[in-house]
Design a protein around this motif. Structure first.
Motif, short mmCIF file in Angstrom:
data_model
loop_
_atom_site.label_atom_id
_atom_site.label_comp_id
_atom_site.label_asym_id
_atom_site.label_seq_id
_atom_site.Cartn_x
_atom_site.Cartn_y
_atom_site.Cartn_z
N TYR A 54 0.82 -1.20 0.00
CA TYR A 54 0.00 0.00 0.00
C TYR A 54 0.86 1.26 0.00
O TYR A 54 0.45 2.31 -0.51
N THR A 55 2.07 1.18 0.57
CA THR A 55 2.95 2.34 0.56
C THR A 55 3.39 2.68 -0.86
O THR A 55 3.57 3.85 -1.20
N LEU A 56 3.55 1.67 -1.69
CA LEU A 56 3.90 1.89 -3.09
C LEU A 56 2.77 2.62 -3.81
O LEU A 56 3.01 3.57 -4.59
N PHE A 57 1.54 2.23 -3.52
CA PHE A 57 0.40 2.88 -4.17
C PHE A 57 0.13 4.27 -3.60
O PHE A 57 -0.38 5.15 -4.29
N GLU A 58 0.49 4.48 -2.31
CA GLU A 58 0.43 5.84 -1.77
C GLU A 58 1.39 6.75 -2.53
O GLU A 58 1.04 7.87 -2.93
N ALA A 59 2.62 6.26 -2.71
CA ALA A 59 3.62 7.05 -3.44
C ALA A 59 3.18 7.30 -4.88
O ALA A 59 3.38 8.39 -5.43
N LEU A 60 2.56 6.30 -5.51
CA LEU A 60 2.08 6.46 -6.89
C LEU A 60 0.99 7.52 -6.97
O LEU A 60 1.01 8.38 -7.86
N LEU A 61 0.05 7.48 -6.03
CA LEU A 61 -1.03 8.48 -6.02
C LEU A 61 -0.47 9.88 -5.80
O LEU A 61 -0.89 10.84 -6.47
N ILE A 62 0.46 10.01 -4.87
CA ILE A 62 1.07 11.33 -4.59
C ILE A 62 1.80 11.84 -5.83
O ILE A 62 1.69 13.02 -6.18
N ALA A 63 2.54 10.97 -6.51
CA ALA A 63 3.28 11.38 -7.71
C ALA A 63 2.34 11.81 -8.83
O ALA A 63 2.59 12.80 -9.53
N VAL A 64 1.24 11.07 -9.01
CA VAL A 64 0.27 11.40 -10.07
C VAL A 64 -0.35 12.76 -9.82
O VAL A 64 -0.47 13.59 -10.73
N VAL A 65 -0.75 13.02 -8.58
CA VAL A 65 -1.37 14.30 -8.26
C VAL A 65 -0.35 15.43 -8.31
O VAL A 65 -0.64 16.54 -8.80
N ALA A 66 0.86 15.20 -7.84
CA ALA A 66 1.90 16.23 -7.85
C ALA A 66 2.29 16.64 -9.26
O ALA A 66 2.77 17.76 -9.47
N ALA A 67 2.09 15.77 -10.23
CA ALA A 67 2.46 16.07 -11.62
C ALA A 67 1.42 16.91 -12.35
O ALA A 67 1.66 17.32 -13.49
N ARG A 68 0.29 17.18 -11.71
CA ARG A 68 -0.76 17.97 -12.36
C ARG A 68 -0.33 19.43 -12.49
O ARG A 68 0.39 19.96 -11.64
N ARG A 69 -0.80 20.08 -13.53
CA ARG A 69 -0.42 21.47 -13.78
C ARG A 69 -0.97 22.42 -12.73
O ARG A 69 -0.32 23.42 -12.38
N ARG A 70 -2.16 22.13 -12.23
CA ARG A 70 -2.81 23.03 -11.26
C ARG A 70 -2.53 22.64 -9.82
O ARG A 70 -3.29 23.00 -8.92
N ILE A 71 -1.45 21.92 -9.57
CA ILE A 71 -1.24 21.37 -8.25
C ILE A 71 -1.16 22.44 -7.17
O ILE A 71 -1.73 22.31 -6.09
N TRP A 72 -0.47 23.57 -7.47
CA TRP A 72 -0.33 24.60 -6.44
C TRP A 72 -1.64 25.32 -6.16
O TRP A 72 -1.94 25.66 -5.01
N LEU A 73 -2.44 25.52 -7.20
CA LEU A 73 -3.78 26.11 -7.00
C LEU A 73 -4.66 25.14 -6.21
O LEU A 73 -5.42 25.57 -5.32
N ASP A 74 -4.55 23.85 -6.52
CA ASP A 74 -5.34 22.86 -5.80
C ASP A 74 -4.94 22.78 -4.34
O ASP A 74 -5.80 22.68 -3.45
N LEU A 75 -3.64 22.83 -4.09
CA LEU A 75 -3.17 22.81 -2.70
C LEU A 75 -3.63 24.05 -1.95
O LEU A 75 -3.99 23.97 -0.77
N GLY A 76 -3.61 25.18 -2.61
CA GLY A 76 -4.11 26.40 -1.99
C GLY A 76 -5.58 26.28 -1.62
O GLY A 76 -6.00 26.75 -0.55
N SER A 77 -6.36 25.66 -2.50
CA SER A 77 -7.77 25.45 -2.22
C SER A 77 -7.96 24.52 -1.03
O SER A 77 -8.83 24.75 -0.18
N VAL A 78 -7.14 23.47 -0.95
CA VAL A 78 -7.25 22.51 0.15
C VAL A 78 -6.92 23.18 1.47
O VAL A 78 -7.68 23.09 2.44
N PHE A 79 -5.79 23.86 1.54
CA PHE A 79 -5.37 24.49 2.79
C PHE A 79 -6.25 25.69 3.14
O PHE A 79 -6.35 26.06 4.31
N GLY A 80 -6.89 26.26 2.13
CA GLY A 80 -7.76 27.41 2.40
C GLY A 80 -9.15 27.04 2.84
O GLY A 80 -9.85 27.88 3.43
#
Length: 485
Positions: A54-80
């Motif tokens: 499951y740790t491998l799939f956690e890392a895979l999910l994190i890598a997939v989401v981190a590679a998105r173009r809008r990642i910083w805007l999405d993170l801002g929305s999450v923390f906001g």
């Protein structure tokens, strides 16, 4: 580093199924929880640590989401918009600092329990930095990051179908492998699932309790299998009660029998605790005079079970002796056994280490206990335990106050996941040794938090539209800011 071929094949199979289910990274992560003793690699430079798949799939999910173009805007929305994320982030930072600082600052001042590299057992030793500070903290941070990336996905797209498919796949795999293990051991075939237990753990899969073969499924021991069974049972039962799904009903029956057949004290204590809200709910329905069909069905099965047991005992007095010995050894006399004394000693010394460090804790991964709350207190100290309690409060609140703005199917899935997480926490509280609450806890935090925010947004939209329609339909003299001329 040693690579496991069976672990790789299991990962490939999960990815193939998840791809077919149209939710590759998310569904694969959820389904991978079914393999509780399967690792892809063994990290020799971290004392032989073998991360589960499951740790491998956690890392895979994190890598997939981190590679998105809008990642910083999405993170801002999450923390906001999701305040519990700030608590989780603070706890992650505290865990990292504590894992590095506290074992060095309090070195030799208290006793801890660590894995012996020579004997492969847990031994008592003076506090000092160990490889567990790195590996266990790494797993915890990976779980926290999984919560954050799941929030970015759930806030901006409707993914309730993926969550439902993922959890039913997990429960189905768990139940299926449990049945295979039960049949194999009782038919004289042996441990069929041994090839996929590739983790560098102490594997106790051929044990017997009062003459009964202990069901371990793909896990390393019966208590771990029982804990996962409780979580799956809580999910399928909650979904059945909310949606009347026949599939989840029969899945709940299978999981209930597997939980009982696991011959684990974790299963029986956890099952007794999970029955409390069920009994309270049925009692409330009786008092309201609105008993549901499903509650009648549960009562009928309970009566049939009691009558069946009484009939067997009347027909043959000694027929139930093996079951009585099982209950006696797993529940009644468990505390008086050598294992019970040992685990009690772990908990007492872990609480003593909390006192010895002035309430700061020995650091994440520095020791192990025999109960998750005690492990949290001894490793994370007062401040870390307080933040963990606040995260638990998020699950306790659930969708309270916003459920009317959530679609019934979405609410059913969310509450089923929340209850599954609670069941996992109960199992860890009975026999868990690490302060890490597990991947299911992090998934549940993300699902509940993101759903609450989406519900509040929906409520705000309806409120604005309601006010607009009221203004449009009001007479001219009732519109604020206009004269009545």
């Amino acid at each position: 580093m040693q690579v496991s071929l069976p672990g790789l094949l299991v990962c490939v199979a999960i990815l193939a199924i998840a791809y077919y289910a149209r939710g590759m990274s998310m569904i694969a992560l959820i389904a991978s929880q079914a393999f509780g003793a399967t690792a892809v690699v063994t990290l020799t430079f971290l004392g032989g640590s073998s991360p589960l798949i499951y740790t491998l799939f956690e890392a895979l999910l994190i890598a997939v989401v981190a590679a998105r173009r809008r990642i910083w805007l999405d993170l801002g929305s999450v923390f906001g918009s999701i305040r519990p994320i700030w608590i989780l982030t603070s706890l992650m930072v505290y865990a990292i600092i504590g894992a590095w600082l506290f074992p060095r600052f309090f070195a030799g001042q208290t006793a801890v329990f660590v894995q012996s590299k020579i004997r492969g057992t847990v031994v008592e030793a003076s506090l000092t930095p160990v490889s567990g500070n790195i590996s266990q903290t790494g797993y915890f941070i990976l779980g926290g990051l999984t919560t954050i990336v799941l929030c970015t996905l759930l806030l901006h797209a409707e993914r309730i179908d993926q969550l439902r498919r993922g959890f039913f796949l997990w429960c189905g795999l768990h139940a299926g492998m449990g049945v295979v293990d039960f049949i194999g051991k009782n038919a004289g075939i042996g441990d069929i699932l041994a090839p996929i237990r590739t983790a560098n753990y102490a594997i106790i899969s051929n044990a017997y309790e009062a003459g009964f073969a202990r069901i371990t499924g793909p896990f390393s021991e019966a208590s771990s299998f029982a804990g996962a069974s409780l979580a799956c049972l809580a999910f399928s039962y909650t979904y059945w009660r909310r949606t009347k799904s026949r599939f989840s009903q029969w899945l709940s029956v299978i999981l209930l029998f597997l939980t009982i057949l696991s011959t684990s004290s974790t299963a029986y204590v956890g099952l007794a605790l999970l029955c409390i809200p069920v009994v309270l709910s049925m009692s409330a329905s009786v008092l309201r005079g609105r008993i549901e069909r499903e509650e009648i069905l549960i009562a009928v099965f309970m009566v049939m079970g009691v009558v069946g047991i009484m009939g067997i005992s009347l027909y043959r007095a000694d027929a139930l002796d093996p079951f009585i010995r099982l209950i006696d050894s797993t529940i009644i006399n468990k505390a008086d056994s050598a294992s019970g004394h040992e685990r009690t000693y772990w908990n007492v010394k872990s609480l003593q280490s909390f006192v010895d460090t002035g309430g700061l804790g020995v650091g994440f991964g520095s020791s192990r206990a025999s109960s998750w709350p005690i492990a949290v207190l001894s490793q994370l100290g007062f401040f870390g335990s307080l933040m963990m309690a606040m995260l638990l409060g998020v699950l306790v609140r659930g969708l309270r106050g916003v459920e009317e703005w959530v679609a019934p199917e979405t609410a059913a899935v969310v509450m089923s996941i929340r209850n599954a997480s609670f069941a996992g926490i109960i199992a860890n509280s009975v026999s868990g040794g690490s302060a890490d609450p597990g991947v299911l806890f992090f998934i549940a935090i993300a699902v509940v938090s993101a759903t609450r925010v989406n519900a509040l947004r929906t409520a705000a939209v309806f409120e604005r539209h309601g006010r607009y329609r009221a203004i449009q339909s009001a007479p001219a003299f009732d519109i604020p800011g206009l004269s009545a001329r």
